[in-house]
Write a protein that holds these residues in place. Sequence first.
Motif, PDB file in Angstrom:
ATOM      1  N   GLY A 145       4.878  13.391 -17.880  1.00 38.53           N
ATOM      2  CA  GLY A 145       5.233  12.877 -16.571  1.00 38.53           C
ATOM      3  C   GLY A 145       5.099  13.944 -15.517  1.00 38.53           C
ATOM      4  O   GLY A 145       4.461  14.982 -15.724  1.00 38.53           O
ATOM      5  N   THR A 146       5.726  13.716 -14.371  1.00 40.19           N
ATOM      6  CA  THR A 146       5.741  14.705 -13.294  1.00 40.19           C
ATOM      7  C   THR A 146       7.177  15.115 -12.977  1.00 40.19           C
ATOM      8  O   THR A 146       7.432  15.724 -11.938  1.00 40.19           O
ATOM      9  CB  THR A 146       5.092  14.142 -12.021  1.00 40.19           C
ATOM     10  N   GLY A 147       8.131  14.768 -13.854  1.00 43.08           N
ATOM     11  CA  GLY A 147       9.543  14.996 -13.595  1.00 43.08           C
ATOM     12  C   GLY A 147       9.969  16.442 -13.730  1.00 43.08           C
ATOM     13  O   GLY A 147       9.174  17.316 -14.100  1.00 43.08           O
ATOM     14  N   PRO A 148      11.241  16.736 -13.461  1.00 42.59           N
ATOM     15  CA  PRO A 148      11.740  18.114 -13.455  1.00 42.59           C
ATOM     16  C   PRO A 148      11.785  18.774 -14.825  1.00 42.59           C
ATOM     17  O   PRO A 148      11.847  19.993 -14.914  1.00 42.59           O
ATOM     18  CB  PRO A 148      13.149  17.977 -12.871  1.00 42.59           C
ATOM     19  N   TYR A 149      11.740  17.978 -15.900  1.00 42.96           N
ATOM     20  CA  TYR A 149      11.748  18.541 -17.252  1.00 42.96           C
ATOM     21  C   TYR A 149      10.607  17.956 -18.075  1.00 42.96           C
ATOM     22  O   TYR A 149      10.210  16.808 -17.886  1.00 42.96           O
ATOM     23  CB  TYR A 149      13.073  18.254 -17.958  1.00 42.96           C
ATOM     24  N   PHE A 153      10.241  22.142 -15.798  1.00 41.16           N
ATOM     25  CA  PHE A 153       8.821  22.098 -15.437  1.00 41.16           C
ATOM     26  C   PHE A 153       8.630  22.973 -14.201  1.00 41.16           C
ATOM     27  O   PHE A 153       9.076  22.638 -13.105  1.00 41.16           O
ATOM     28  CB  PHE A 153       8.407  20.659 -15.163  1.00 41.16           C
ATOM     29  N   ASN A 154       7.987  24.105 -14.395  1.00 37.92           N
ATOM     30  CA  ASN A 154       7.866  25.101 -13.319  1.00 37.92           C
ATOM     31  C   ASN A 154       7.088  24.598 -12.114  1.00 37.92           C
ATOM     32  O   ASN A 154       7.286  25.076 -10.991  1.00 37.92           O
ATOM     33  CB  ASN A 154       7.218  26.377 -13.859  1.00 37.92           C
ATOM     34  N   ASP A 155       6.188  23.631 -12.327  1.00 36.67           N
ATOM     35  CA  ASP A 155       5.374  23.120 -11.224  1.00 36.67           C
ATOM     36  C   ASP A 155       5.927  21.806 -10.648  1.00 36.67           C
ATOM     37  O   ASP A 155       5.195  21.048 -10.012  1.00 36.67           O
ATOM     38  CB  ASP A 155       3.934  22.893 -11.693  1.00 36.67           C
ATOM     39  N   LEU A 179       9.409  18.974  -6.453  1.00 37.67           N
ATOM     40  CA  LEU A 179      10.604  19.057  -5.616  1.00 37.67           C
ATOM     41  C   LEU A 179      11.440  20.266  -6.028  1.00 37.67           C
ATOM     42  O   LEU A 179      10.953  21.159  -6.709  1.00 37.67           O
ATOM     43  CB  LEU A 179      11.415  17.762  -5.743  1.00 37.67           C
ATOM     44  N   ARG A 180      12.704  20.281  -5.646  1.00 37.96           N
ATOM     45  CA  ARG A 180      13.545  21.435  -5.942  1.00 37.96           C
ATOM     46  C   ARG A 180      13.743  21.620  -7.441  1.00 37.96           C
ATOM     47  O   ARG A 180      14.054  20.668  -8.145  1.00 37.96           O
ATOM     48  CB  ARG A 180      14.913  21.275  -5.270  1.00 37.96           C
ATOM     49  N   ARG A 181      13.585  22.825  -7.891  1.00 36.25           N
ATOM     50  CA  ARG A 181      13.713  23.161  -9.307  1.00 36.25           C
ATOM     51  C   ARG A 181      15.173  23.032  -9.750  1.00 36.25           C
ATOM     52  O   ARG A 181      16.087  23.486  -9.059  1.00 36.25           O
ATOM     53  CB  ARG A 181      13.226  24.597  -9.509  1.00 36.25           C
ATOM     54  N   PRO A 182      15.437  22.417 -10.920  1.00 36.95           N
ATOM     55  CA  PRO A 182      16.807  22.329 -11.421  1.00 36.95           C
ATOM     56  C   PRO A 182      17.358  23.709 -11.783  1.00 36.95           C
ATOM     57  O   PRO A 182      16.607  24.659 -12.006  1.00 36.95           O
ATOM     58  CB  PRO A 182      16.683  21.453 -12.675  1.00 36.95           C
ATOM     59  N   PHE A 183      18.681  23.812 -11.874  1.00 40.79           N
ATOM     60  CA  PHE A 183      19.320  25.080 -12.215  1.00 40.79           C
ATOM     61  C   PHE A 183      19.135  25.415 -13.695  1.00 40.79           C
ATOM     62  O   PHE A 183      18.896  26.565 -14.059  1.00 40.79           O
ATOM     63  CB  PHE A 183      20.817  24.984 -11.885  1.00 40.79           C
ATOM     64  N   ILE A 215       0.846  -1.195   0.000  1.00 45.35           N
ATOM     65  CA  ILE A 215       0.000   0.000   0.000  1.00 45.35           C
ATOM     66  C   ILE A 215       0.886   1.250   0.000  1.00 45.35           C
ATOM     67  O   ILE A 215       1.833   1.347   0.793  1.00 45.35           O
ATOM     68  CB  ILE A 215      -0.941   0.031   1.218  1.00 45.35           C
ATOM     69  N   PHE A 216       0.585   2.183  -0.904  1.00 43.84           N
ATOM     70  CA  PHE A 216       1.353   3.428  -1.020  1.00 43.84           C
ATOM     71  C   PHE A 216       0.427   4.623  -0.772  1.00 43.84           C
ATOM     72  O   PHE A 216      -0.711   4.649  -1.254  1.00 43.84           O
ATOM     73  CB  PHE A 216       1.975   3.550  -2.414  1.00 43.84           C
ATOM     74  N   TYR A 217       0.942   5.589  -0.024  1.00 48.16           N
ATOM     75  CA  TYR A 217       0.212   6.806   0.288  1.00 48.16           C
ATOM     76  C   TYR A 217       0.864   7.956  -0.489  1.00 48.16           C
ATOM     77  O   TYR A 217       2.047   8.253  -0.291  1.00 48.16           O
ATOM     78  CB  TYR A 217       0.250   7.071   1.792  1.00 48.16           C
ATOM     79  N   LEU A 218       0.092   8.575  -1.366  1.00 50.84           N
ATOM     80  CA  LEU A 218       0.643   9.527  -2.321  1.00 50.84           C
ATOM     81  C   LEU A 218       0.706  10.955  -1.781  1.00 50.84           C
ATOM     82  O   LEU A 218      -0.128  11.364  -0.966  1.00 50.84           O
ATOM     83  CB  LEU A 218      -0.197   9.531  -3.596  1.00 50.84           C
ATOM     84  N   GLN A 219       1.715  11.682  -2.297  1.00 49.77           N
ATOM     85  CA  GLN A 219       1.770  13.117  -2.018  1.00 49.77           C
ATOM     86  C   GLN A 219       0.607  13.812  -2.708  1.00 49.77           C
ATOM     87  O   GLN A 219       0.188  13.407  -3.790  1.00 49.77           O
ATOM     88  CB  GLN A 219       3.088  13.708  -2.544  1.00 49.77           C
ATOM     89  N   LYS A 220       0.128  14.870  -2.103  1.00 51.76           N
ATOM     90  CA  LYS A 220      -0.942  15.655  -2.709  1.00 51.76           C
ATOM     91  C   LYS A 220      -0.349  16.850  -3.466  1.00 51.76           C
ATOM     92  O   LYS A 220       0.737  17.318  -3.144  1.00 51.76           O
ATOM     93  CB  LYS A 220      -1.918  16.147  -1.646  1.00 51.76           C
ATOM     94  N   GLY A 221      -1.092  17.323  -4.450  1.00 48.90           N
ATOM     95  CA  GLY A 221      -0.698  18.528  -5.168  1.00 48.90           C
ATOM     96  C   GLY A 221       0.353  18.334  -6.240  1.00 48.90           C
ATOM     97  O   GLY A 221       0.839  19.311  -6.809  1.00 48.90           O
ATOM     98  N   VAL A 222       0.710  17.092  -6.550  1.00 50.86           N
ATOM     99  CA  VAL A 222       1.686  16.829  -7.618  1.00 50.86           C
ATOM    100  C   VAL A 222       0.981  16.959  -8.963  1.00 50.86           C
ATOM    101  O   VAL A 222      -0.095  16.387  -9.174  1.00 50.86           O
ATOM    102  CB  VAL A 222       2.294  15.420  -7.475  1.00 50.86           C
ATOM    103  N   ARG A 223       1.587  17.700  -9.881  1.00 49.89           N
ATOM    104  CA  ARG A 223       0.977  17.928 -11.198  1.00 49.89           C
ATOM    105  C   ARG A 223       1.791  17.285 -12.318  1.00 49.89           C
ATOM    106  O   ARG A 223       3.013  17.201 -12.253  1.00 49.89           O
ATOM    107  CB  ARG A 223       0.839  19.423 -11.487  1.00 49.89           C
ATOM    108  N   PHE A 224       1.046  16.838 -13.337  1.00 51.75           N
ATOM    109  CA  PHE A 224       1.681  16.374 -14.568  1.00 51.75           C
ATOM    110  C   PHE A 224       2.039  17.585 -15.433  1.00 51.75           C
ATOM    111  O   PHE A 224       1.605  18.710 -15.168  1.00 51.75           O
ATOM    112  CB  PHE A 224       0.739  15.444 -15.335  1.00 51.75           C
TER     113      PHE A 224
END
Length: 589
Positions: free
Chosen positions: A280-284, A299-301, A304-308, A192-201
């Motif tokens: 996806g939901t990845g950084p790019y 990906f502005n949204d 996690l921490r935004r890449p440089f 069973i996995f409990y997901l983070q809320k507010g994650v956007r594609f």
Amino acid sequence: MKLLEHYEVINRSLNETEEEVSITVNEIANLLSCSHRNAKIIIQNLQEQKWIKWKSGIGRGNYSTLKLLKNFELLVVERAKETITPHSIDQAITLLNKYQVKDSLQREFIDWIFHSYLSEYKDQSSNMHSRLHFPSYRPLPILDPAFVCRRSENHVMRHVFSQLVQFNQDTGDFLPHLAHFWEHNHDSTKWIFYLQKGVRFHHGKKMTSDDVCYSFWRHKQPISAYGWMVQDLHKVSAIQPYIVEFQFKKPCPFFLHMAASLGGSILPNDKSSRKKFPLGTGPYKISENTDEKLTLHVFNDYFLRRPFLEEIKIYFFPKLYDNATVIDSVPNSYEMNFYHYPYKGRELHDLEKYTALDRGSKLLTFNRKKGLLANDPLLRKAIVHLLSPEKMIRELGGTRHKKASHLLEQFEHGDLTRSKRKGRQALAKSDYKGEPLVLASYTGAGNEADGEWIKEELLKEGINVSLTFHTYEHLHSLPLEEETDLLLGEQLSYESDLYTYLVAFIGDHNFLTRHLSEADKEILEMLGENELDTLSLCRKVEDNSLHHNGHIHLYRIIQSAFYPSYVKGIHFNALGWIDFTKLWYKVKR
């Protein structure tokens, strides 16, 4: 650029001669498919550019003389340089590809762009310090993990997708990612996995448990590269919008390794499969993907921490791959790395260099299910002894660096000592009568050169090999167990040792799986109740396959990165690529 096209037509029609040629304006008009008046205008423009020397004949229809003053390919490069701006090199690259200038000129031009022009401009513009542009050798038309499991694609997809958990190579632990918590029952048949809320594609939709269910269940399709991950998955359910339950037919103690892999990437369930532009939901996110270039934008949204780096653009130059035989025009050339593949280029000064031995290896498998090799262990033994990885590395060069004998270097011990004498003795005792053995592989990654070398080496000993190369996608759609005797390709390695072995011996897009004996497959049916037992069982299968000459590892490549001193955060991941999310530029003051 129209004038350049006119000059190309005239240049080609006159066979690029440097001599004066007698010709009329009407003949020029016919060559350019234009009127007599327009031909005269074009001639005048070409003269003004000092591309031609023109002497008019006296009277209409009389012969004039024309002399070409510019080498056309050098002219293309010159014009390409004029089109470059610090913000865009696309038009220059397009021009170079359009006129297909010879490889050596393309090589010099690419060196100039990526190692001189862009580097110099970065010192003057803070805007350039948020972008990374570099060349590579082949397009990446498929970037959905359900359809491909290959080094370059896997690296790019790591920047596009996120998974439920992440594996920490340093500690061996799993860390929260899209799931902030997880648990399983006593026999690991229920997770069973409990997901983070507010994650956007990337298209704005919020991620929920329905997307997780869709992302795993779609691997039930026969075409998926990760079908092996879900073969024992009985059911995956969205208990609540942010709670997901996985039920397996039998214990799956190593499910976290699968969930952390690219096969565990979460995609939205409201979009049909998009191989070139998956979401996806990845950084790019992917903003452009053609045969010429791939563009990733931050990906502005991102949750996690935004890449440089704001933008990553990869330009593809297939013709320049492994060009060691065509470097005559490059002065002071030395061995360098064309972004992970063999490349010869002009010597570059003031660059840092970072190297690391690749965790993966080049692999050759022997069909132990059907055919000549399956029924003749002595023939398999002969081939193993007659192929010398050390000689292969020495003669082919490039990034081929160190002999390999096992999936992972840390497990290499007591390697077989190869002997031509033993190989010839085994061949003489075998049932081999000169029949051709079919060796198949996919195009790229040095496979063509490796295959030719293997063919020539075995032919010297009287063993005939027929080579066949396919695109990666087509090769994995073929019944390789039925149609091939040998399979040649890269065996990738990952951060997790256990996952590396699971992919190698169970994975759908791996050659060991295709040629593994039924006896070894039966052993794998008894996967252990915990990670340690499972790894031990997989290593037993590896040793058994090597003992019966079921496969051989050939070599590991050396990965190199050449970069200016202002680039920071250089580090190779397990795939032998630099993690773009860790890169940053230190501005000179």
